[in-house]
Motif scaffolding. Structure first.
Motif, PDB file in Angstrom:
ATOM      1  N   GLN A 162       0.262  -1.358   0.252  1.00 55.28           N
ATOM      2  CA  GLN A 162       0.046   0.148   0.230  1.00 55.28           C
ATOM      3  C   GLN A 162       0.629   0.820   0.275  1.00 55.28           C
ATOM      4  O   GLN A 162       2.193   1.285   0.623  1.00 55.28           O
ATOM      5  CB  GLN A 162      -1.171  -0.195   1.040  1.00 55.28           C
ATOM      6  N   LYS A 188      -3.860   9.510  -4.492  1.00 56.61           N
ATOM      7  CA  LYS A 188      -4.103   8.166  -4.824  1.00 56.61           C
ATOM      8  C   LYS A 188      -4.380   7.614  -5.807  1.00 56.61           C
ATOM      9  O   LYS A 188      -3.485   8.376  -6.996  1.00 56.61           O
ATOM     10  CB  LYS A 188      -6.239   8.786  -4.069  1.00 56.61           C
ATOM     11  N   ASP A 206     -10.494   1.707 -10.288  1.00 58.02           N
ATOM     12  CA  ASP A 206     -11.133   3.646  -9.976  1.00 58.02           C
ATOM     13  C   ASP A 206     -10.898   4.076 -11.798  1.00 58.02           C
ATOM     14  O   ASP A 206      -9.388   3.578 -12.106  1.00 58.02           O
ATOM     15  CB  ASP A 206      -9.901   3.928  -9.573  1.00 58.02           C
ATOM     16  N   ASN A 246      -8.263   6.581 -13.003  1.00 56.30           N
ATOM     17  CA  ASN A 246      -7.028   6.351 -12.367  1.00 56.30           C
ATOM     18  C   ASN A 246      -5.912   6.198 -13.595  1.00 56.30           C
ATOM     19  O   ASN A 246      -6.470   5.567 -14.786  1.00 56.30           O
ATOM     20  CB  ASN A 246      -5.686   5.177 -11.782  1.00 56.30           C
ATOM     21  N   GLY A 300      -2.973   1.373  -3.433  1.00 60.49           N
ATOM     22  CA  GLY A 300      -4.173   2.514  -2.787  1.00 60.49           C
ATOM     23  C   GLY A 300      -2.930   3.087  -1.900  1.00 60.49           C
ATOM     24  O   GLY A 300      -1.891   2.697  -1.740  1.00 60.49           O
ATOM     25  N   GLU A 316      -9.300   5.765  -0.182  1.00 59.78           N
ATOM     26  CA  GLU A 316      -9.206   4.856  -0.214  1.00 59.78           C
ATOM     27  C   GLU A 316      -8.740   4.344   0.959  1.00 59.78           C
ATOM     28  O   GLU A 316      -8.614   2.569   1.211  1.00 59.78           O
ATOM     29  CB  GLU A 316      -7.403   5.237  -1.034  1.00 59.78           C
TER      30      GLU A 316
END
Length: 227
Positions: free
Chosen positions: A127, A136, A164, A167, A193, A200
């Motif tokens: 992460q 994000k 998403d 993105n 994320g 997120e």
């Protein structure tokens, strides 16, 4: 006579160049996927034990999210009859039971395990974080000098769009990450994320979203294996 000798030398030089070019071509094509084991995939849940990784804006520890997603990935891959090897299956630092109870010791053990298994692909789950909270989006990293790593990362980045579709991040080359540099078969790092982004971090805490991330990762793995 002299012309014949020069012609023979020219022919031999050309033959040598063709042989060399074919050898280079084979090496470049194989990249770092030589001697890999069938359809085996290593799933690496980053951090663990005394190494929590990043701490989310909501107090969520990266090591927990990484392991949860990795375990869902393992379950889904096994359903697809794909051989899976996990670097860790519980909350532990791999080096905690060895003489080198350090972060670098943990990384060395992960690399040793991956190189021993010789998988078709290694997916390391992590992460992300950033000082600015608004940042994000999932992003995939690969070793700069790995053609297969680049290919796998780009396929995975596209697969993650299901999380998403706004993105715009691209798969990114890196030549400093220890895991990417030291593994002998294609390895990618999936940053699922940003734990420093409230939206997120909130999603990554949810079991259903963790499963959705795992599904996207498995789809990416399958797409890479089919290419």
């Amino acid at each position: 006579m002299r012309q014949k000798i020069e012609l023979m030398i020219t022919v031999l030089l050309l033959a040598g160049l063709i042989f060399a070019s074919r050898k280079v071509s084979r090496y470049a094509a194989s990249d770092n996927v030589k001697d890999v084991a069938g359809n085996k995939v290593v799933v690496d849940a980053g951090h663990g034990g005394s190494d929590p990784g990043k701490i989310g804006i909501n107090g969520l520890e990266e090591k927990e999210v990484n392991l949860a997603i990795a375990q869902y990935v393992e379950e889904l891959l096994e359903k697809e009859k794909i051989e899976v090897v996990m670097t860790r299956e519980k909350d532990e630092m791999l080096s905690e039971d060895s003489g080198e109870k350090t972060k670098i010791g943990d990384m060395k053990m992960r690399v040793e395990q991956i190189n021993k298994e010789k998988p078709l692909l290694t997916v390391s789950i992590h992460q992300n974080s950033y000082p600015q909270e608004e940042i994000k989006g999932a992003q995939v990293f690969y070793y700069t000098h790995s053609g297969e790593g680049k290919k796998a990362a780009e396929i995975m980045q596209e697969s993650l769009l299901v999380l998403d579709d706004t993105n715009h991040r691209k798969a990114k080359a890196n030549d400093t990450y220890y895991l990417l540099k030291r593994t002998e078969s294609p390895t990618i790092i999936v940053e699922c994320g940003f734990l420093t982004n409230a939206e997120e971090a909130g999603l990554l805490k949810q079991e259903e979203y963790q499963k959705k991330v795992a599904e996207a990762i498995v789809a990416g793995i399958k797409a890479y294996m089919e290419k």
